[in-house]
Write a protein that holds these residues in place. Sequence first.
Motif, PDB file in Angstrom:
ATOM      1  N   GLY A 146      -4.106 -44.458 -43.610  1.00  0.00           N
ATOM      2  CA  GLY A 146      -5.209 -45.408 -43.631  1.00  0.00           C
ATOM      3  C   GLY A 146      -5.275 -46.287 -42.396  1.00  0.00           C
ATOM      4  N   ARG A 147      -4.182 -46.367 -41.646  1.00  0.00           N
ATOM      5  CA  ARG A 147      -4.143 -47.235 -40.459  1.00  0.00           C
ATOM      6  C   ARG A 147      -4.058 -46.460 -39.146  1.00  0.00           C
ATOM      7  NH1 ARG A 147      -2.115 -52.414 -41.164  1.00  0.00           N
ATOM      8  NH2 ARG A 147      -2.746 -52.686 -38.987  1.00  0.00           N
ATOM      9  N   ILE A 148      -3.493 -45.251 -39.184  1.00  0.00           N
ATOM     10  CA  ILE A 148      -3.256 -44.479 -37.962  1.00  0.00           C
ATOM     11  C   ILE A 148      -4.021 -43.158 -38.047  1.00  0.00           C
ATOM     12  CG2 ILE A 148      -1.502 -43.286 -36.596  1.00  0.00           C
ATOM     13  CD1 ILE A 148       0.479 -45.423 -37.402  1.00  0.00           C
ATOM     14  N   LYS A 149      -4.728 -42.806 -36.987  1.00  0.00           N
ATOM     15  CA  LYS A 149      -5.562 -41.607 -36.988  1.00  0.00           C
ATOM     16  C   LYS A 149      -4.973 -40.451 -36.180  1.00  0.00           C
ATOM     17  CE  LYS A 149      -8.425 -43.901 -39.428  1.00  0.00           C
ATOM     18  NZ  LYS A 149      -8.431 -43.665 -40.878  1.00  0.00           N
ATOM     19  N   ARG A 150      -4.194 -40.745 -35.141  1.00  0.00           N
ATOM     20  CA  ARG A 150      -3.604 -39.681 -34.323  1.00  0.00           C
ATOM     21  C   ARG A 150      -2.178 -40.042 -33.956  1.00  0.00           C
ATOM     22  NH1 ARG A 150      -6.422 -38.428 -28.993  1.00  0.00           N
ATOM     23  NH2 ARG A 150      -4.986 -36.677 -29.014  1.00  0.00           N
ATOM     24  N   GLU A 154     -11.071 -45.175 -31.071  1.00  0.00           N
ATOM     25  CA  GLU A 154     -10.475 -43.838 -30.986  1.00  0.00           C
ATOM     26  C   GLU A 154     -11.164 -43.051 -29.867  1.00  0.00           C
ATOM     27  OE1 GLU A 154     -10.668 -42.046 -34.861  1.00  0.00           O
ATOM     28  OE2 GLU A 154     -10.285 -43.978 -35.814  1.00  0.00           O
ATOM     29  N   ILE A 155     -10.671 -43.212 -28.652  1.00  0.00           N
ATOM     30  CA  ILE A 155     -11.341 -42.650 -27.479  1.00  0.00           C
ATOM     31  C   ILE A 155     -10.504 -41.597 -26.772  1.00  0.00           C
ATOM     32  CG2 ILE A 155     -12.666 -44.754 -27.096  1.00  0.00           C
ATOM     33  CD1 ILE A 155     -10.655 -45.529 -24.942  1.00  0.00           C
ATOM     34  N   GLY A 156      -9.312 -41.306 -27.267  1.00  0.00           N
ATOM     35  CA  GLY A 156      -8.393 -40.428 -26.551  1.00  0.00           C
ATOM     36  C   GLY A 156      -8.950 -39.040 -26.286  1.00  0.00           C
ATOM     37  N   LYS A 157      -9.543 -38.408 -27.295  1.00  0.00           N
ATOM     38  CA  LYS A 157     -10.034 -37.040 -27.134  1.00  0.00           C
ATOM     39  C   LYS A 157     -11.194 -36.981 -26.144  1.00  0.00           C
ATOM     40  CE  LYS A 157      -8.579 -35.243 -31.630  1.00  0.00           C
ATOM     41  NZ  LYS A 157      -9.011 -34.625 -32.905  1.00  0.00           N
ATOM     42  N   ARG A 158     -12.107 -37.944 -26.211  1.00  0.00           N
ATOM     43  CA  ARG A 158     -13.250 -37.947 -25.289  1.00  0.00           C
ATOM     44  C   ARG A 158     -12.794 -38.204 -23.861  1.00  0.00           C
ATOM     45  NH1 ARG A 158     -18.299 -41.309 -27.384  1.00  0.00           N
ATOM     46  NH2 ARG A 158     -19.174 -40.177 -25.620  1.00  0.00           N
ATOM     47  N   LEU A 197      -3.333 -41.933 -25.559  1.00  0.00           N
ATOM     48  CA  LEU A 197      -4.277 -42.812 -26.262  1.00  0.00           C
ATOM     49  C   LEU A 197      -4.735 -42.182 -27.559  1.00  0.00           C
ATOM     50  CD1 LEU A 197      -6.523 -44.170 -23.357  1.00  0.00           C
ATOM     51  CD2 LEU A 197      -4.614 -45.301 -24.497  1.00  0.00           C
ATOM     52  N   GLU A 198      -4.891 -43.034 -28.569  1.00  0.00           N
ATOM     53  CA  GLU A 198      -5.339 -42.559 -29.881  1.00  0.00           C
ATOM     54  C   GLU A 198      -6.795 -42.119 -29.813  1.00  0.00           C
ATOM     55  OE1 GLU A 198      -4.533 -44.020 -34.377  1.00  0.00           O
ATOM     56  OE2 GLU A 198      -5.589 -45.454 -33.126  1.00  0.00           O
TER      57      GLU A 198
END
Length: 306
Positions: free
Chosen positions: A69-73, A256-260, A305-306
């Motif tokens: 719930g708090r961490i996405k990657r 959440e900008i790491g992938k882009r 970066l996440e």
Amino acid sequence: MPVYSMTGYASAQHSPGSAPAGQEGTRPSAGMRLGLEIRSVNSRFLDLSFRLGEELRAHEPALRELISGRIKRGKVEVRAGVEGAAADAVREPTLRVLQRLGAVQDTVRTWLPDAQALSVGEILRLASADDGGSTDWGEPLLALATQVLGDLVAAREREGGRLAKMLLSHLAQLRGLAEQARPLIPQLVEQQRQRFLERWKEAMALTEGAATPEAAQDRALTEATAFAIRIDVAEELTRLAAHLDEIERLVKKGGEIGKRLDFLIQELHREANTLGSKSAALELTRISVDMKVLIEQMREQVQNLE
């Protein structure tokens, strides 16, 4: 919105007090210490792994839900265990537990007379797994996990802030290099045009009128035009500037900008490579190499970066 790194670490310990009178067996015993640590590194997706003590394994689903719930990657490793003298001590089964085990054994042996009687070790093992034991770690474990998770997110935010500053600094340097490259192209084209015209004049002197001046001059200008088209990097510089603007916008926006960012870094590298392949001067080659060094440094940090 902050920028979060996928790298972080946090830990804490909790030493519960004794259970209130009349509630023995509902809380961890005094003298026992609950320890929990969470560490995370970069990963393409959220990858959770747990290393929990025997007393805590039943609470893994609750921990998994709390963390996701708090961490996405990120690759996240959770370690938790109970320490202290009481953690390893043999717990004496309560009378209620012994009565239940005796009743179950009698029922089994009624239908299976050849079944062996329970040994002392089996009784202790079954008693320790009984719900009436004194190992209810659910509430203190989740409370401690919430605290440690908050510390981990804060650590990831601090690291993300440092990475964001580094990325913005590199963006400024890349813009500076692009500005150095922009005026070089017209200069190179003009130099090459003059070189072709000089070759035209030399050719006219050697042919002594065998070729028409107009045809020779047209050939020289055609070669100069082809050269100008071949080394023109205006389009690459325009795309490079657009990618830099988008990266800066994302970094300042956060989230959440790491992938882009990882995709945009690949595009930056592509433009820098093209710039180098079209280079017709040592200075332009140097600019391309400097760009690729900066972009590679950015790639390494963006992957965190996440």
